[in-house]
Motif scaffolding. Sequence first.
Motif, PDB file in Angstrom:
ATOM      1  N   SER A  69       0.686  -1.262   0.157  1.00 48.87           N
ATOM      2  CA  SER A  69      -0.056  -0.024   0.097  1.00 48.87           C
ATOM      3  C   SER A  69       0.983   1.161   0.047  1.00 48.87           C
ATOM      4  O   SER A  69       2.007   1.204   0.486  1.00 48.87           O
ATOM      5  N   LEU A  70       0.524   2.493  -0.735  1.00 53.34           N
ATOM      6  CA  LEU A  70       0.910   3.589  -0.710  1.00 53.34           C
ATOM      7  C   LEU A  70      -0.142   4.735  -0.626  1.00 53.34           C
ATOM      8  O   LEU A  70      -1.083   4.611  -1.046  1.00 53.34           O
ATOM      9  N   SER A  71       0.652   5.755   0.088  1.00 46.67           N
ATOM     10  CA  SER A  71      -0.127   7.144   0.020  1.00 46.67           C
ATOM     11  C   SER A  71       0.194   7.755  -1.340  1.00 46.67           C
ATOM     12  O   SER A  71       1.402   8.218  -1.363  1.00 46.67           O
ATOM     13  N   ILE A  72      -0.836   8.310  -2.089  1.00 54.34           N
ATOM     14  CA  ILE A  72      -0.367   8.975  -3.238  1.00 54.34           C
ATOM     15  C   ILE A  72      -1.121  10.246  -3.492  1.00 54.34           C
ATOM     16  O   ILE A  72      -2.446  10.357  -2.944  1.00 54.34           O
ATOM     17  N   THR A  73      -0.680  11.105  -3.864  1.00 57.59           N
ATOM     18  CA  THR A  73      -1.211  12.713  -3.990  1.00 57.59           C
ATOM     19  C   THR A  73      -1.961  12.724  -5.178  1.00 57.59           C
ATOM     20  O   THR A  73      -1.179  12.444  -6.521  1.00 57.59           O
ATOM     21  N   PRO A  74      -3.021  12.933  -5.488  1.00 54.99           N
ATOM     22  CA  PRO A  74      -3.697  13.156  -6.528  1.00 54.99           C
ATOM     23  C   PRO A  74      -3.169  14.027  -7.629  1.00 54.99           C
ATOM     24  O   PRO A  74      -2.632  15.037  -7.329  1.00 54.99           O
ATOM     25  N   ARG A  75      -3.077  13.640  -9.067  1.00 60.91           N
ATOM     26  CA  ARG A  75      -2.639  14.258  -9.948  1.00 60.91           C
ATOM     27  C   ARG A  75      -1.416  14.675 -10.127  1.00 60.91           C
ATOM     28  O   ARG A  75      -0.678  15.463 -10.989  1.00 60.91           O
ATOM     29  N   ARG A  76      -0.500  13.727  -9.485  1.00 57.36           N
ATOM     30  CA  ARG A  76       1.050  13.929  -9.582  1.00 57.36           C
ATOM     31  C   ARG A  76       1.411  12.520 -10.151  1.00 57.36           C
ATOM     32  O   ARG A  76       0.714  11.441  -9.808  1.00 57.36           O
ATOM     33  N   ALA A  77       2.361  12.582 -11.130  1.00 52.33           N
ATOM     34  CA  ALA A  77       2.495  11.487 -11.865  1.00 52.33           C
ATOM     35  C   ALA A  77       3.763  10.567 -10.932  1.00 52.33           C
ATOM     36  O   ALA A  77       4.818  11.210 -10.414  1.00 52.33           O
ATOM     37  N   TYR A  78       3.655   9.251 -10.717  1.00 53.43           N
ATOM     38  CA  TYR A  78       4.609   8.444 -10.085  1.00 53.43           C
ATOM     39  C   TYR A  78       5.087   7.391 -10.985  1.00 53.43           C
ATOM     40  O   TYR A  78       4.422   7.109 -12.147  1.00 53.43           O
ATOM     41  N   LYS A  79       6.330   6.853 -10.959  1.00 55.05           N
ATOM     42  CA  LYS A  79       6.841   5.845 -11.630  1.00 55.05           C
ATOM     43  C   LYS A  79       6.861   4.662 -10.658  1.00 55.05           C
ATOM     44  O   LYS A  79       7.665   4.839  -9.447  1.00 55.05           O
ATOM     45  N   ALA A  80       6.576   3.452 -11.018  1.00 59.95           N
ATOM     46  CA  ALA A  80       6.630   2.287  -9.970  1.00 59.95           C
ATOM     47  C   ALA A  80       7.362   1.274 -10.899  1.00 59.95           C
ATOM     48  O   ALA A  80       6.977   0.906 -12.230  1.00 59.95           O
ATOM     49  N   SER A  81       8.313   0.427 -10.352  1.00 59.65           N
ATOM     50  CA  SER A  81       8.826  -0.903 -11.000  1.00 59.65           C
ATOM     51  C   SER A  81       9.100  -1.733  -9.935  1.00 59.65           C
ATOM     52  O   SER A  81       9.370  -1.515  -8.776  1.00 59.65           O
ATOM     53  N   ILE A  82       8.823  -3.062 -10.609  1.00 63.87           N
ATOM     54  CA  ILE A  82       9.024  -4.142  -9.907  1.00 63.87           C
ATOM     55  C   ILE A  82       9.889  -5.345 -10.563  1.00 63.87           C
ATOM     56  O   ILE A  82       9.683  -5.405 -11.850  1.00 63.87           O
ATOM     57  N   VAL A  83      10.886  -5.864  -9.731  1.00 68.84           N
ATOM     58  CA  VAL A  83      11.562  -6.848 -10.572  1.00 68.84           C
ATOM     59  C   VAL A  83      10.993  -8.231 -10.086  1.00 68.84           C
ATOM     60  O   VAL A  83      10.866  -8.562  -8.857  1.00 68.84           O
ATOM     61  N   VAL A  84      10.497  -9.328 -11.244  1.00 69.21           N
ATOM     62  CA  VAL A  84       9.772 -10.486 -10.885  1.00 69.21           C
ATOM     63  C   VAL A  84      10.422 -11.434 -11.513  1.00 69.21           C
ATOM     64  O   VAL A  84      11.154 -11.657 -12.652  1.00 69.21           O
ATOM     65  N   LYS A  85      10.369 -12.838 -10.956  1.00 64.97           N
ATOM     66  CA  LYS A  85      10.782 -14.100 -11.657  1.00 64.97           C
ATOM     67  C   LYS A  85       9.303 -14.836 -11.778  1.00 64.97           C
ATOM     68  O   LYS A  85       9.020 -15.168 -10.264  1.00 64.97           O
ATOM     69  N   VAL A  86       9.115 -15.559 -12.508  1.00 60.65           N
ATOM     70  CA  VAL A  86       7.854 -16.547 -12.466  1.00 60.65           C
ATOM     71  C   VAL A  86       8.237 -17.954 -12.982  1.00 60.65           C
ATOM     72  O   VAL A  86       8.862 -18.192 -14.000  1.00 60.65           O
ATOM     73  N   SER A  87       7.846 -18.560 -12.304  1.00 63.02           N
ATOM     74  CA  SER A  87       7.950 -20.340 -12.314  1.00 63.02           C
ATOM     75  C   SER A  87       6.526 -20.852 -12.533  1.00 63.02           C
ATOM     76  O   SER A  87       5.793 -20.706 -11.707  1.00 63.02           O
ATOM     77  N   CYS A  88       6.347 -21.505 -14.018  1.00 63.15           N
ATOM     78  CA  CYS A  88       4.891 -21.938 -13.783  1.00 63.15           C
ATOM     79  C   CYS A  88       4.946 -23.325 -14.900  1.00 63.15           C
ATOM     80  O   CYS A  88       5.955 -23.085 -15.955  1.00 63.15           O
ATOM     81  N   ALA A  89       4.110 -24.247 -14.924  1.00 65.42           N
ATOM     82  CA  ALA A  89       4.156 -25.233 -15.591  1.00 65.42           C
ATOM     83  C   ALA A  89       3.645 -24.963 -17.088  1.00 65.42           C
ATOM     84  O   ALA A  89       3.789 -25.348 -18.181  1.00 65.42           O
ATOM     85  N   ILE A  90       2.689 -23.958 -17.063  1.00 65.86           N
ATOM     86  CA  ILE A  90       2.081 -23.708 -18.165  1.00 65.86           C
ATOM     87  C   ILE A  90       2.760 -22.293 -18.936  1.00 65.86           C
ATOM     88  O   ILE A  90       3.343 -21.282 -18.117  1.00 65.86           O
ATOM     89  N   THR A  91       2.784 -22.078 -19.999  1.00 63.19           N
ATOM     90  CA  THR A  91       3.668 -21.064 -20.921  1.00 63.19           C
ATOM     91  C   THR A  91       3.075 -19.913 -20.976  1.00 63.19           C
ATOM     92  O   THR A  91       3.648 -18.754 -21.529  1.00 63.19           O
ATOM     93  N   ASP A  92       1.640 -19.799 -21.151  1.00 65.19           N
ATOM     94  CA  ASP A  92       0.829 -18.731 -21.475  1.00 65.19           C
ATOM     95  C   ASP A  92       0.221 -17.858 -20.398  1.00 65.19           C
ATOM     96  O   ASP A  92      -0.618 -17.117 -20.269  1.00 65.19           O
ATOM     97  N   LEU A  93       0.992 -17.874 -19.374  1.00 65.90           N
ATOM     98  CA  LEU A  93       0.745 -17.251 -18.029  1.00 65.90           C
ATOM     99  C   LEU A  93       1.162 -15.904 -18.214  1.00 65.90           C
ATOM    100  O   LEU A  93       2.437 -15.541 -18.374  1.00 65.90           O
ATOM    101  N   ASN A  94       0.054 -14.878 -18.228  1.00 65.53           N
ATOM    102  CA  ASN A  94       0.403 -13.520 -18.361  1.00 65.53           C
ATOM    103  C   ASN A  94       0.696 -12.422 -17.243  1.00 65.53           C
ATOM    104  O   ASN A  94      -0.471 -12.551 -16.571  1.00 65.53           O
ATOM    105  N   LEU A  95       1.705 -11.998 -16.834  1.00 64.50           N
ATOM    106  CA  LEU A  95       1.667 -11.043 -15.679  1.00 64.50           C
ATOM    107  C   LEU A  95       2.013  -9.653 -15.995  1.00 64.50           C
ATOM    108  O   LEU A  95       2.851  -9.372 -16.880  1.00 64.50           O
ATOM    109  N   GLU A  96       1.086  -8.705 -15.429  1.00 65.93           N
ATOM    110  CA  GLU A  96       1.341  -7.502 -15.525  1.00 65.93           C
ATOM    111  C   GLU A  96       1.333  -6.597 -14.324  1.00 65.93           C
ATOM    112  O   GLU A  96       0.745  -7.125 -13.223  1.00 65.93           O
ATOM    113  N   MET A  97       2.114  -5.690 -14.260  1.00 65.53           N
ATOM    114  CA  MET A  97       2.037  -5.008 -12.962  1.00 65.53           C
ATOM    115  C   MET A  97       0.715  -3.758 -13.099  1.00 65.53           C
ATOM    116  O   MET A  97       0.241  -3.334 -14.080  1.00 65.53           O
TER     117      MET A  97
END
Length: 382
Positions: free
Chosen positions: A129-157
Amino acid sequence: MDPIAVTDDCVHGAFLPMSSFFLTVSPPNPMHLPFFTSFSPGVGLAWFVGGKKVFESSKGWTDVDKSTSLGNLVWPKPSLSGTKDGYDPKAISMISMEDVWIGGSSLQVSLSLPPSENVDDILWLPIQSLSITPRRAYKASIVVKVSCAITDLNLEMSVRGITGDTPSTVEITKLPVNPLLYGWSEYALIFTAASGGSLDISYAIGVTLKYTSPCPCDATITFGSLSTYIFPNSVTTLQHHISLAAFERIPSPETAPPFSGTLTWNISSILPLLTNVIYPTSAEDPHPTWTVDATYPSFLYFNIYVQRSTSPGYENVAFLGTTGFSGIENTFYIDGSHPIIISQQEGDRKGELESLRFWVQGVTDRGDVLSWDQCTSVEVQW
């Protein structure tokens, strides 16, 4: 004295988890203090830099300076939700000290996914959770590794309101996925809370999952880091550089192991080469030739390495440690009896080296590890 006889039954109410006695409070607004976490409890068994293990300890290490949020919406129990009717979300979170992107640990979430043939089914996993000021632009990034038996798993931030707001209340611009080393990937987006109010709003940063599978399957998502900060409006960004490293020996070098002393350094900033320069039209033109990034990052800590002075480049550097334990800014004490320094002397014909090179590598409050051309080194003669 006779023991006291207990005759009354123990009467108590329903047991509640410890977290129910505390309010969920977001960290400071990233507009005032950039948010970064590597999901570290301040302890570990090894140390990683960009997915590579550079240090390992059989006894482990403890450093409260390296403790960060574990993800207050995913730890200790994830709150996974989905759009599929009758879906019973099942997720377990744990701290991993074996597969790490940066620091000493990462956050792993194990999911039990039900069958799904509808590509419109979405699973939402909030992380922080984050406290965000309205009408201000923020940049967020996340570093992820996915392990799954199926190949069509689509992850989005994704970013959503905690109070039941729909994703449409947030203007989101998704950035291209950045493939990293060792199977990691970086997802990033720029978002703006579209509310017309003036007070900060609580939002959640997390990931959404889409997949198709005719049968149940398991997936493991490993989160290496998460950062959020104000998106700069400037077109020119200052570049961090570590400069002017120096080494001062201890006062009594004759009684101390070789190469014992204090390593210090300074930080510099460099403006990149300007392109498409628009020159002022007059002496009174209020528009500068370039604008400096007001969100200039600072450093979380510095990694210290050592190598033989005869080694070319930085391929053979050996990790010594990180700053933060002493609490002194831009300073690291070098112990000449350190096993790594002693190992650098092995194989030398004289039994000891005449010089060593110490490297200083910075890690910013956005989780960026400076490239070697932005770092500096100092050669120490003995």
